[in-house]
Design a protein around this motif. Structure first.
Motif, mmCIF file in Angstrom:
data_model
loop_
_atom_site.group_PDB
_atom_site.id
_atom_site.type_symbol
_atom_site.label_atom_id
_atom_site.label_comp_id
_atom_site.label_asym_id
_atom_site.label_seq_id
_atom_site.Cartn_x
_atom_site.Cartn_y
_atom_site.Cartn_z
ATOM 1 N N GLY A 101 0.845 -1.189 0.000
ATOM 2 C CA GLY A 101 0.000 0.000 0.000
ATOM 3 C C GLY A 101 0.877 1.235 0.000
ATOM 4 O O GLY A 101 2.108 1.152 -0.135
ATOM 5 N N THR A 103 1.751 3.162 2.421
ATOM 6 C CA THR A 103 2.742 3.188 3.502
ATOM 7 C C THR A 103 3.993 2.411 3.112
ATOM 8 O O THR A 103 5.126 2.900 3.298
ATOM 9 N N VAL A 181 -3.833 14.722 -2.484
ATOM 10 C CA VAL A 181 -5.067 15.198 -1.833
ATOM 11 C C VAL A 181 -4.955 14.894 -0.346
ATOM 12 O O VAL A 181 -4.550 13.788 0.036
ATOM 13 N N ASP A 208 2.165 11.389 -2.717
ATOM 14 C CA ASP A 208 1.319 10.419 -2.032
ATOM 15 C C ASP A 208 -0.086 10.540 -2.628
ATOM 16 O O ASP A 208 -0.816 11.486 -2.335
ATOM 17 N N GLN A 211 -5.217 9.497 -1.547
ATOM 18 C CA GLN A 211 -6.573 10.072 -1.548
ATOM 19 C C GLN A 211 -6.956 10.652 -2.899
ATOM 20 O O GLN A 211 -8.033 11.244 -3.029
ATOM 21 N N SER A 231 -2.772 3.215 -2.711
ATOM 22 C CA SER A 231 -3.243 1.957 -2.106
ATOM 23 C C SER A 231 -4.455 1.455 -2.868
ATOM 24 O O SER A 231 -5.364 2.227 -3.168
ATOM 25 N N HIS A 371 -6.959 11.013 12.380
ATOM 26 C CA HIS A 371 -6.811 10.594 10.981
ATOM 27 C C HIS A 371 -5.342 10.424 10.585
ATOM 28 O O HIS A 371 -4.965 10.691 9.435
ATOM 29 N N ARG A 387 -15.048 13.130 10.388
ATOM 30 C CA ARG A 387 -14.779 13.266 8.950
ATOM 31 C C ARG A 387 -15.757 12.435 8.135
ATOM 32 O O ARG A 387 -15.835 11.228 8.313
HETATM 33 N N1 7TS Z 1 -1.432 8.797 2.730
HETATM 34 C C1 7TS Z 1 -2.656 9.334 2.817
HETATM 35 C C2 7TS Z 1 -2.912 10.709 2.275
HETATM 36 C C3 7TS Z 1 -3.686 8.589 3.401
HETATM 37 O O1 7TS Z 1 -4.915 9.120 3.489
HETATM 38 C C4 7TS Z 1 -3.414 7.299 3.909
HETATM 39 C C5 7TS Z 1 -4.459 6.483 4.618
HETATM 40 C C6 7TS Z 1 -2.125 6.790 3.750
HETATM 41 C C7 7TS Z 1 -1.161 7.573 3.171
HETATM 42 C C8 7TS Z 1 -1.763 5.412 4.178
HETATM 43 O O2 7TS Z 1 -2.383 4.487 3.339
HETATM 44 P P1 7TS Z 1 -2.287 2.927 3.645
HETATM 45 O O3 7TS Z 1 -3.201 2.310 2.652
HETATM 46 O O4 7TS Z 1 -0.879 2.540 3.474
HETATM 47 O O5 7TS Z 1 -2.774 2.762 5.048
HETATM 48 N N2 7TS Z 1 -5.473 7.253 5.210
HETATM 49 C C9 7TS Z 1 -6.391 6.822 6.104
HETATM 50 C C10 7TS Z 1 -7.374 7.648 6.623
HETATM 51 O O6 7TS Z 1 -7.530 8.817 6.312
HETATM 52 N N3 7TS Z 1 -8.123 6.950 7.502
HETATM 53 O O7 7TS Z 1 -7.660 5.693 7.546
HETATM 54 C C11 7TS Z 1 -6.579 5.607 6.684
#
Ligand code: 7TS
Length: 414
Positions: A101, A103, A181, A208, A211, A231, A371, A387
């Motif tokens: 994902g 991260t 975003v 990144d 979103q 992701s 968040h 949110r």
């Molecule tokens: N970057 C942004 C802008 C995100 O919104 C998120 C996850 C991540 C990175 C990480 O993504 P992941 O798929 O690797 O976990 N955001 C959120 C959120 O806003 N609420 O739960 C996860």
């Protein structure tokens, strides 16, 4: 039912909703109104079918077998890579690395490119609105390398201070890492402009896209960035899979990340050489089904049309913003001019967790908390927000249900 209305080029959202079986349920006796799409999106039948079909018909390990199932699994996995390439308009499928994902994608770049290119006294620029996933890997890299993290401030409306950004860029800046975003503010950052200013100084840029991808067409050559990560689960695909896109020359020059099976060329006890792109970054058995499910999700979104989705959500966001503004005690955090699909708010002095809990009893799913943006919460001067985040299957009725449920929240706390 057709998801695009014939002859009108607009979305038939009632038909889109029918594609998402999970939405047809009641929560505490009320119809589910799912407004937690920034955390994760729901999955359309097409994605569920693709996962099922893979496990029922093709399941096997990729890249190794000589037998038919392995060949089919490999073909489907590599076809998924090509679908991802096309989706973000990248030039070369070798530039698509499957990761867990966003991260993991950012950690991969920090752990490989970062260690190779960031040294003592160097600087990495992030913004005040970043998710922890786009802060902590860089912070750790800076600690390890003796580098410094610099932060682009935001305005009260939630826009990046581009004047300050420009000032932060200097001889020691090695990388700019920004969200396309914001997951809290909904701000759509002017990424092409941000990239242009960095590139003028030869600075690399990671975007990144977590979103962004579900809400707007993404064209990495047009953005001009060096890395783009997203992701699968935030774009109607499965959890556990995502994409790191990077320029081929950069990815080729980067040291490997995890090592082991599948990513080597030749191993002796004396020495190991590594496979070519993208396999050098894909150690171990990948999430084959996840990649196939992600490709099904991207096909689904492409059939809806990113531009149609963006136009529909733009209208819905305007409707929701106006509707929430009518709620007494409402403070909307994030009022940037360019916004996508996210409405964070504080309601009077009611704790956002209480707001979220009561909304749930009304069938409305929102998120409450920081968040994963604690530095942004500090900037906004709040410990947390509630949110509501929209996706293409949400409607004005969903927004009305949210507003009605907020009236219940206010009654409970009156
Ligand atoms: N970057 C942004 C802008 C995100 O919104 C998120 C996850 C991540 C990175 C990480 O993504 P992941 O798929 O690797 O976990 N955001 C959120 C959120 O806003 N609420 O739960 C996860």
């Amino acid at each position: 039912m057709a998801v695009v209305l014939p002859g009108q080029d607009t979305l038939n959202v009632a038909a889109v909703q029918q594609d998402f079986p999970i939405l047809r349920q009641r929560i505490h006796g009320k119809p589910l109104v799912y407004l937690d799409n920034a955390a994760t999106t729901q999955k359309p039948q097409a994605v569920l079918d693709a996962l099922q079909r893979y496990y029922v018909e093709d399941n096997s390990n990729v890249h190794r077998g000589v037998h038919s199932l392995s060949a089919r699994a490999t073909d489907a996995y590599e076809a998924a890579r090509e679908t991802c390439r096309r989706f973000i308009h990248a030039g070369d499928a070798h530039e698509i690395v499957f990761v867990r994902g966003t991260t993991e994608g950012i950690n991969l770049v920090a752990g490989t490119w970062g260690r190779a290119h960031v040294g003592r006294g160097d600087e990495i620029v992030v913004s005040e609105m970043e998710h922890h996933s786009n802060i902590v890997p860089w912070q750790r890299l800076c600690e390890e390398q003796g580098a410094r993290l610099r932060v682009i401030p935001i305005t009260n409306e939630g826009e990046l201070r581009l004047d300050e950004y420009e000032r932060l860029l200097g001889d020691r800046t090695r990388l700019v890492a920004v969200a396309h975003v914001s997951n809290v503010l909904g701000t759509v950052n002017p990424v092409a402009d941000i990239v242009r200013r960095a590139k003028a100084r030869g600075i690399a840029v990671l975007v990144d896209g977590a979103q962004a991808v579900a809400h707007m067409a993404v064209d990495v050559p047009a953005l001009g960035c060096d890395f783009y990560v997203f992701s699968g689960h935030k774009i109607f695909g499965p959890t556990g899979v995502g994409v790191l896109w990077g320029r081929r020359a950069l990815l080729e020059s980067m040291p490997v990340y995890q090592v082991g099976g599948g990513q080597i060329s030749r191993v002796t006890f004396e020495r190991t050489t590594y496979a070519d792109l993208p396999y050098k970054f894909e150690a171990g058995t990948p999430d084959i089904a996840g990649a196939i499910g992600l490709a099904a999700a991207l096909d689904y979104v492409t059939a809806l049309g990113l531009d149609r989705i963006a136009a529909y959500e733009h209208d819905l966001l305007a409707y929701a913003t106006a509707a929430l503004a009518q709620v007494p005690g409402m403070r909307l955090t994030g009022t940037a001019r360019a916004k996508a699909s996210v409405l964070s708010f504080v309601l009077g002095d009611i704790h956002p967790h209480d707001v979220g809990t009561i909304l749930d009893r009304e069938g409305v799913a929102v998120r409450a908390g920081h968040h994963c943006c604690q530095p942004l919460m500090a900037r906004l001067g709040v410990p947390a927000t509630a949110r509501a985040s929209l996706a293409v299957y949400n409607t004005r009725q969903d927004v009305d249900a949210l507003v009605a449920a907020l009236a219940t929240v206010r009654e409970v706390f009156a």
